[in-house]
Design a protein around this motif. Structure first.
Motif, mmCIF file in Angstrom:
data_model
loop_
_atom_site.group_PDB
_atom_site.id
_atom_site.type_symbol
_atom_site.label_atom_id
_atom_site.label_comp_id
_atom_site.label_asym_id
_atom_site.label_seq_id
_atom_site.Cartn_x
_atom_site.Cartn_y
_atom_site.Cartn_z
ATOM 1 N N PRO A 101 25.270 -28.721 31.003
ATOM 2 C CA PRO A 101 23.755 -28.895 30.990
ATOM 3 C C PRO A 101 22.542 -27.743 31.184
ATOM 4 N N SER A 102 23.333 -26.683 31.812
ATOM 5 C CA SER A 102 22.449 -25.583 31.568
ATOM 6 C C SER A 102 22.196 -24.981 30.224
ATOM 7 N N PHE A 103 23.010 -25.482 29.306
ATOM 8 C CA PHE A 103 22.926 -24.903 28.043
ATOM 9 C C PHE A 103 22.176 -25.716 26.843
ATOM 10 N N ALA A 104 21.821 -27.173 27.499
ATOM 11 C CA ALA A 104 21.600 -28.026 26.527
ATOM 12 C C ALA A 104 20.227 -27.743 25.773
ATOM 13 N N ARG A 105 19.420 -27.031 26.611
ATOM 14 C CA ARG A 105 18.049 -26.549 25.878
ATOM 15 C C ARG A 105 18.103 -25.662 24.870
#
Length: 572
Positions: free
Chosen positions: A495-499
C-alpha cells in the motif's frame, strides 16, 4: 508493455605493495550545484585513460528520520570519465548510472566502468559511468584500508581494525549495532529511488537532458531497483509525466539481472497480492525491519565479515606473494571461525570439528583471495568470480556445504554456481599454495587443473580483483545492507507504494541491454526489437563487473565493449 518480470537475485531475496596514493584525493570544483563536493582518487589500474572521482551531494533525510550520523544526510557516487574528454558531465555524450547489488557498494563497478569508458573513447565518444552508493554505507569506516594503501603495509590496517591502533588520528569504534542502526529501517525502496532521482536532477536540472543523456541500469539486485525506478512516479501525480522514472533515462542495462519491477523465482512469476493481503504482509515486514534493520547472518554475511573481503583484497594488492597476511591476523571469535570454516572447509567433518584448522593452511595472499571468491571454491553463486585456479600443492574435491551433485541439481536453482569445487588437501609447513591467474594458459591446461577449469572459463585477473576490493573510496562490499530494501522488493503491491508505483502499459519504453552470466537468471524474450540479451559463457555473477579488458580468446572484454557500443549508438 510492462517491463520484464522474470528472474531473481537468488540468495538475498529467497533468504530475505607500493602504497600508491589511492586514498589521497584532489578536490574538483563542484560547479553550480550547491552542497556538491568531488575529489579525484588515484588508482593502480593499467587503464590510465580514465579519471576516477568520488562525488558527494547534500541530501538531508526527511523529517522524522531516527537519529543518524551527519554524513548520512548525503548521497555519494563514483564517477569515471575519459581523461581526454570534457570535465563537466553536462558535456559528456552519455552517462551510464548504475545501482549496486545486495551487499555491494559503488566500488564493485571499478573495472567495468573503467573498461567501458575507455572502450567508448576508442569508438570516438566521451561517456561517463556513475556507480551509486546506498546511504547506509555512510557508517562504514575505511580508515584502516586508506592508511594501509599509503603506508604500503597490511599491518597498518590489521592493527587498526583488530588491535586498537590509531590511524589518521582515529581509532576503530567497531561495527555499528542496536540503536546506531535504527535509522536504516526507513532506508527502503522509496528512499533508494528518491536518492537516484535527486542525483540526476541535481546534476542535470533539465529533464530533457536527462531523458536524452542518461542510461540507467544495475547489477544483480540493482536491476530490480532500476525496474522500479522506471515505474516510479516521483511527484505522485499521474497527470504529469516529466517526473516519471521512465522519462529520466534513454535506455537500460542489466548486468546479470533483469530490469524488472517485481520479482520471480527463476522465471516462475511471483503474482501481485490483493491490496488487503498486501497491507498485512507489509505490516509484518515493517515489524521485521524494525527488529532487524541490517540484513545479517550469523556467519559469512554480516558487517564484520563483509569488511574482510576488502582486507583480503588489500593483502593481495600490497603483498600478493606474502603468506597468510590476513588469515593469521584475524580475531579469534565465533563469527570469524564459522565464516572461515563455511568458506574453506573441504567437507562437513572439517567444518564440524575444525580439524584440520583452515587457518593452518599455507597460502599466498592472492591464493587466499582466490579461495574466497573463485567459482571452484566459493560455495555461493552470488559471490563467485572466474579468477583462475589454485596451484602449488595437491587439491581434492570439495563437498561442503553441499556436494557438486546437489549443487548442480535443479533443486539448487543455481545458488551454488555451476563449477566443480576443489580444496587444498595438505596442511604442512613446506607446502605453500599459490594462485594461477586467469590468463596462465599453461597452468590452466595441466592435468591437475583440466578436470575443474579451462582458459575459456576464466575471465577475471586476480590482481584486478584485489585492486577493485581495496582501492576505491566507496568500497566493493557493503557492511550495512538495509533489510527494508529487500523486504520492499518482494512487495510489488504494498500500500505504501500505491501512489507512486505505475505500470508501463501502453508506454513505448526505452531499450534494454541485458547481460546474462553462465548459470544466471533466465531472461524471457521481451518481444521488442530494441532489446537484446547477451549470453556470457564462463562469466559468473561477479565477473560481469570484474572481467579483464583482454580475454583469453584474444578479444576485448564483452560487457564493457557492448556497453560502450550501447551508450554511443545514435538515438533511434
Amino acid at each position: 508493455m510492462r517491463l520484464r518480470r522474470n528472474g531473481l537475485f537468488a540468495v538475498m531475496v529467497v533468504l530475505a605493495g607500493t602504497g600508491v596514493g589511492v586514498s589521497s584525493a584532489t578536490p574538483v570544483p563542484g560547479g553550480d550545484v550547491q552542497g556538491r563536493t568531488e575529489s579525484v582518487y588515484a588508482s593502480s589500474s593499467p587503464v590510465t585513460s580514465v579519471v576516477s572521482s568520488v562525488v558527494t551531494l547534500s541530501a538531508p533525510l526527511p523529517p522524522g528520520t531516527p537519529p543518524h550520523p551527519a554524513a548520512c544526510d548525503t548521497v555519494s557516487y563514483l564517477r569515471w570519465r575519459s581523461a581526454d574528454g570534457p570535465r563537466s558531465s553536462a558535456d559528456a555524450d552519455r552517462v551510464l548510472v548504475a545501482q549496486p547489488g545486495v551487499f555491494e557498494g559503488a566500488g564493485a563497478f571499478e573495472s567495468v566502468a573503467r573498461n567501458t569508458v575507455s572502450r567508448a573513447a576508442e569508438l570516438g565518444s566521451h561517456i561517463e559511468f556513475w556507480a551509486l552508493d546506498r546511504r547506509s554505507n555512510c557508517m562504514e569506516d575505511h580508515t584502516g584500508v586508506r592508511a594501509a594503501l599509503r603506508s604500503g603495509s597490511f599491518d597498518t590496517a590489521a592493527d587498526y581494525y583488530f588491535h586498537g591502533a590509531e590511524a589518521e588520528g582515529r581509532r576503530f569504534a567497531g561495527v555499528a549495532e542496536g540503536a546506531a542502526t535504527a535509522w536504516l529501517r526507513d532506508q527502503g525502496l522509496e528512499q533508494t529511488l528518491r536518492d537516484e532521482y535527486d542525483v540526476l536532477r541535481a546534476e542535470f536540472p533539465d529533464p530533457a537532458v536527462r531523458k536524452r543523456k542518461v542510461v540507467c541500469g544495475g547489477h544483480s539486485l540493482g536491476g530490480f531497483v532500476t525496474g522500479y525506478f522506471a515505474e516510479w512516479d516521483f511527484d505522485g501525480d499521474p497527470a504529469t509525466t516529466e517526473d516519471a522514472g521512465y522519462n529520466q533515462c534513454s535506455g537500460y542495462f542489466a548486468l546479470d539481472t533483469t530490469i524488472s519491477a517485481g520479482l520471480s523465482l527463476r522465471g516462475l512469476q511471483v503474482p501481485e497480492l490483493p491490496g488487503p493481503i498486501a497491507a498485512v504482509v507489509e505490516g509484518i515486514s515493517l515489524q521485521l525491519d524494525t527488529a532487524l534493520p541490517v540484513l545479517r547472518l550469523p556467519a559469512v554475511i554480516n558487517p564484520e565479515t563483509t569488511n574482510l573481503l576488502a582486507l583480503a583484497g588489500l593483502a593481495a594488492r600490497l603483498n600478493p606473494d606474502g603468506v597468510n597476511d590476513l588469515v593469521r591476523r584475524l580475531p579469534d571469535n565465533l563469527n570469524i571461525a564459522a565464516t572461515l570454516r563455511t568458506l574453506l572447509s573441504q567437507d562437513a567433518g572439517i567444518f564440524a570439528t575444525g580439524v584440520p584448522d583452515v587457518r593452518d593452511l599455507n597460502a599466498t595472499n592472492e591464493a587466499v583471495l582466490g579461495a574466497i571468491l573463485d567459482d571452484n571454491s566459493q560455495p555461493f553463486g552470488f559471490l563467485q568470480t572466474s579468477v583462475g585456479f589454485v596451484g602449488g600443492g595437491p587439491v581434492g574435491p570439495k563437498s561442503f556445504p553441499v556436494p557438486d551433485a546437489v549443487a548442480h541439481s535443479p533443486l539448487a536453482m543455481g545458488m551454488f554456481g555451476d563449477a566443480p569445487k576443489v580444496s587444498p588437501t595438505v596442511f604442512a609447513p613446506g607446502t605453500v599454495y599459490r594462485w594461477l591467474d586467469y590468463d596462465d594458459i599453461a597452468a590452466l591446461t595441466t592435468p591437475e587443473a583440466r578436470p575443474y577449469t579451462s582458459p575459456g572459463s576464466e575471465v577475471t585477473a586476480i590482481a584486478e580483483l584485489a585492486r577493485d576490493l581495496s582501492e576505491p573510496p566507496l568500497d566493493f562490499t557493503e557492511w550495512y545492507f538495509p533489510t527494508r530494501l529487500s523486504l520492499d522488493l518482494q512487495q510489488t503491491a504494498a500500500p505504501s507504494f500505491a501512489r507512486n508505483h505505475i505500470h508501463l502499459d501502453g508506454v513505448n519504453r526505452n531499450p534494454i541491454l541485458t547481460f546474462r552470466g553462465s548459470g544466471g537468471i533466465p531472461v524471457a524474450d521481451s518481444g521488442s526489437p530494441r532489446d537484446e540479451v547477451i549470453e556470457l559463457p564462463g562469466y559468473n555473477h561477479i565477473d560481469v563487473l570484474t572481467a579483464a579488458a583482454r580475454q583469453n580468446n584474444g578479444q576485448p572484454e564483452v560487457v564493457s565493449t557492448r556497453l560502450a557500443e550501447f551508450a554511443t549508438r545514435s538515438d533511434e
